[in-house]
Motif scaffolding. Structure first.
Motif, PDB file in Angstrom:
ATOM      1  N   LEU A   1       0.935  -0.928   0.206  1.00 53.63           N
ATOM      2  CA  LEU A   1      -0.017   0.011  -0.315  1.00 53.63           C
ATOM      3  C   LEU A   1       0.507   1.439  -0.082  1.00 53.63           C
ATOM      4  N   SER A   2       2.581   1.063   0.263  1.00 57.76           N
ATOM      5  CA  SER A   2       3.306   2.202   0.437  1.00 57.76           C
ATOM      6  C   SER A   2       3.626   2.379  -0.969  1.00 57.76           C
ATOM      7  N   ASN A   3       3.139   1.703  -2.398  1.00 55.36           N
ATOM      8  CA  ASN A   3       3.401   1.777  -2.918  1.00 55.36           C
ATOM      9  C   ASN A   3       2.428   2.956  -4.180  1.00 55.36           C
ATOM     10  N   PRO A   4       2.879   3.986  -4.943  1.00 52.45           N
ATOM     11  CA  PRO A   4       1.548   4.429  -5.431  1.00 52.45           C
ATOM     12  C   PRO A   4       1.172   3.409  -6.417  1.00 52.45           C
ATOM     13  N   GLU A   5       1.796   3.179  -7.317  1.00 48.91           N
ATOM     14  CA  GLU A   5       1.258   2.212  -8.549  1.00 48.91           C
ATOM     15  C   GLU A   5       0.367   0.995  -8.520  1.00 48.91           C
ATOM     16  N   GLU A   6       1.190   0.162  -7.226  1.00 44.78           N
ATOM     17  CA  GLU A   6       0.319  -0.932  -6.762  1.00 44.78           C
ATOM     18  C   GLU A   6      -0.879  -0.610  -5.717  1.00 44.78           C
ATOM     19  N   GLU A   7      -0.605   0.583  -5.002  1.00 46.21           N
ATOM     20  CA  GLU A   7      -1.847   0.319  -3.779  1.00 46.21           C
ATOM     21  C   GLU A   7      -2.818   1.537  -5.306  1.00 46.21           C
ATOM     22  N   GLU A   8      -3.006   1.945  -6.194  1.00 48.88           N
ATOM     23  CA  GLU A   8      -4.151   2.347  -7.132  1.00 48.88           C
ATOM     24  C   GLU A   8      -4.883   0.781  -7.215  1.00 48.88           C
ATOM     25  N   LYS A   9      -3.677  -0.050  -8.017  1.00 45.24           N
ATOM     26  CA  LYS A   9      -4.241  -1.395  -8.354  1.00 45.24           C
ATOM     27  C   LYS A   9      -5.214  -2.153  -7.181  1.00 45.24           C
ATOM     28  N   LEU A  10      -4.892  -2.130  -6.076  1.00 46.78           N
ATOM     29  CA  LEU A  10      -4.844  -3.169  -4.686  1.00 46.78           C
ATOM     30  C   LEU A  10      -6.643  -2.456  -4.386  1.00 46.78           C
ATOM     31  N   ARG A  11      -6.932  -1.136  -4.843  1.00 48.57           N
ATOM     32  CA  ARG A  11      -8.378  -0.393  -4.941  1.00 48.57           C
ATOM     33  C   ARG A  11      -9.241  -0.502  -5.607  1.00 48.57           C
TER      34      ARG A  11
ATOM     35  N   SER B   1     -11.096  -4.375 -10.503  1.00 48.28           N
ATOM     36  CA  SER B   1     -10.448  -5.940 -11.577  1.00 48.28           C
ATOM     37  C   SER B   1      -9.425  -6.465 -10.367  1.00 48.28           C
ATOM     38  N   TYR B   2      -8.717  -5.801  -9.599  1.00 43.64           N
ATOM     39  CA  TYR B   2      -7.362  -6.263  -9.448  1.00 43.64           C
ATOM     40  C   TYR B   2      -7.325  -7.202  -8.300  1.00 43.64           C
ATOM     41  N   GLN B   3      -8.295  -6.600  -7.552  1.00 45.28           N
ATOM     42  CA  GLN B   3      -8.567  -7.525  -6.546  1.00 45.28           C
ATOM     43  C   GLN B   3      -9.570  -8.735  -7.020  1.00 45.28           C
ATOM     44  N   LEU B   4     -10.197  -8.598  -8.290  1.00 48.92           N
ATOM     45  CA  LEU B   4     -10.753 -10.034  -8.884  1.00 48.92           C
ATOM     46  C   LEU B   4      -9.808 -10.874  -9.253  1.00 48.92           C
ATOM     47  N   GLN B   5      -8.821 -10.199  -9.756  1.00 47.52           N
ATOM     48  CA  GLN B   5      -7.423 -11.301 -10.509  1.00 47.52           C
ATOM     49  C   GLN B   5      -6.497 -11.561  -8.897  1.00 47.52           C
ATOM     50  N   LEU B   6      -6.652 -10.920  -8.077  1.00 48.76           N
ATOM     51  CA  LEU B   6      -5.871 -11.961  -7.264  1.00 48.76           C
ATOM     52  C   LEU B   6      -6.714 -12.421  -6.601  1.00 48.76           C
ATOM     53  N   ALA B   7      -8.118 -12.587  -6.154  1.00 48.18           N
ATOM     54  CA  ALA B   7      -8.741 -14.087  -5.558  1.00 48.18           C
ATOM     55  C   ALA B   7      -9.209 -14.518  -7.098  1.00 48.18           C
ATOM     56  N   ALA B   8      -9.000 -15.077  -7.686  1.00 48.15           N
ATOM     57  CA  ALA B   8      -8.643 -15.941  -8.953  1.00 48.15           C
ATOM     58  C   ALA B   8      -7.731 -16.886  -8.967  1.00 48.15           C
ATOM     59  N   ALA B   9      -6.412 -15.878  -8.825  1.00 48.69           N
ATOM     60  CA  ALA B   9      -5.272 -16.584  -8.055  1.00 48.69           C
ATOM     61  C   ALA B   9      -5.307 -17.282  -7.670  1.00 48.69           C
ATOM     62  N   LEU B  10      -5.851 -16.730  -6.721  1.00 48.06           N
ATOM     63  CA  LEU B  10      -5.353 -17.621  -4.510  1.00 48.06           C
ATOM     64  C   LEU B  10      -6.365 -18.983  -5.075  1.00 48.06           C
ATOM     65  N   ALA B  11      -7.925 -18.491  -5.950  1.00 42.93           N
ATOM     66  CA  ALA B  11      -8.898 -19.406  -5.517  1.00 42.93           C
ATOM     67  C   ALA B  11      -8.359 -20.980  -6.577  1.00 42.93           C
ATOM     68  N   GLY B  12      -7.594 -20.204  -8.085  1.00 43.35           N
ATOM     69  CA  GLY B  12      -7.018 -21.607  -8.060  1.00 43.35           C
ATOM     70  C   GLY B  12      -6.132 -21.908  -7.934  1.00 43.35           C
ATOM     71  N   ALA B  13      -5.215 -21.520  -7.642  1.00 43.16           N
ATOM     72  CA  ALA B  13      -4.093 -22.125  -6.555  1.00 43.16           C
ATOM     73  C   ALA B  13      -4.555 -22.974  -5.574  1.00 43.16           C
ATOM     74  N   TRP B  14      -5.619 -22.516  -4.668  1.00 39.00           N
ATOM     75  CA  TRP B  14      -6.618 -23.462  -4.266  1.00 39.00           C
ATOM     76  C   TRP B  14      -6.634 -25.154  -4.454  1.00 39.00           C
ATOM     77  N   LEU B  15      -7.974 -24.763  -4.970  1.00 33.91           N
ATOM     78  CA  LEU B  15      -8.250 -25.919  -5.924  1.00 33.91           C
ATOM     79  C   LEU B  15      -6.675 -26.618  -6.811  1.00 33.91           C
TER      80      LEU B  15
END
Length: 230
Positions: free
Chosen positions: A197-207, A210-224
């Motif tokens: 959250l301290s990196n401007p570019e990454e903070e914008e993505k994390l908010r 669409s990026y939250q969905l990408q992270l969720a998909a990666a984590l869900a897929g890894a779990w499956l």
């Protein structure tokens, strides 16, 4: 097809790809009787304890919950029913906890109890990173000392790299002994710092949703992928 419908299709495709991803053999983790584990999703912090605060003033707890909610939905579409420790912006402390310190301590103890009370539970805790130097970025996975945690963490770190950030060279690491939740449970467990959250570019993505969905998909897929080898 609308923008969000298309995004959901792409996200589901990512989750399915990672679930079927043949690039890595995930070691099995014995749970004693071959029963399939129950994934416990923990959105870190909540309520008065917002965790780290982003450059634009967004508390970490809000982003953590958004990613967990999307993971829960994606896994539900895949026929899984994870246990979600919190589903709103609340602390899980006991009613008799008064000060913020007491509430934090009670909250963590109750999360431990909830995980330990989940039959065949396996913990995935979502957090966001923060550092004094704004140059640092990238998701990182930490693992508990319990059996199977390191293998799951290594697999999840690689899934995040492949699906979200190909330039991320971070490696999965042991969790510090100062992290109460991860050091007081007996099941396989990983903690994912989804970005800085301290990196401007990454903070914008994390908010962004669409990026939250990408992270969720990666984590869900890894779990499956990990789950099918259990």
């Amino acid at each position: 097809m609308g923008q969000w419908a298309l995004l959901w299709v792409l996200v589901l495709a990512t989750a399915c790809y990672l679930a079927l991803w043949p690039g890595q053999v995930v070691p099995t983790v014995a749970n004693g009787n071959g029963t399939r584990p129950t994934l416990v999703l923990d959105a870190g912090h909540g309520g008065e304890d917002g965790g780290a605060v982003s450059l634009t003033g967004v508390p970490e707890s809000t982003i953590n919950l958004a990613i967990v909610e999307r993971m829960d939905l994606l896994l539900g579409l895949c026929g899984r029913t994870p246990v979600v420790l919190r589903q709103s912006d609340v602390s899980l402390h006991d009613p008799d906890a008064d000060t913020l310190r007491e509430k934090k301590a009670s909250d963590l103890k109750n999360r431990v109890m909830a995980v330990e009370d989940t039959e065949h539970g396996v913990l995935l805790s979502i957090h966001q990173n923060m550092f004094t130097n704004a140059k640092y970025h990238g998701a990182q996975v930490f693992f508990a000392s319990t059996d199977g945690s390191q293998e799951w963490a290594v697999h999840t770190q690689e899934a995040l790299r492949q699906a979200v950030d190909p330039d991320n060279e971070r490696q999965a690491k042991p969790i510090p002994d100062t992290v109460y939740l991860m050091n007081h449970i007996s099941c396989p467990a990983i903690l994912v710092e989804c970005g800085f959250l301290s990196n401007p570019e990454e903070e914008e993505k994390l908010r962004s949703e669409s990026y939250q969905l990408q992270l969720a998909a990666a984590l869900a897929g890894a779990w499956l992928q990990y789950e099918k080898n259990l």
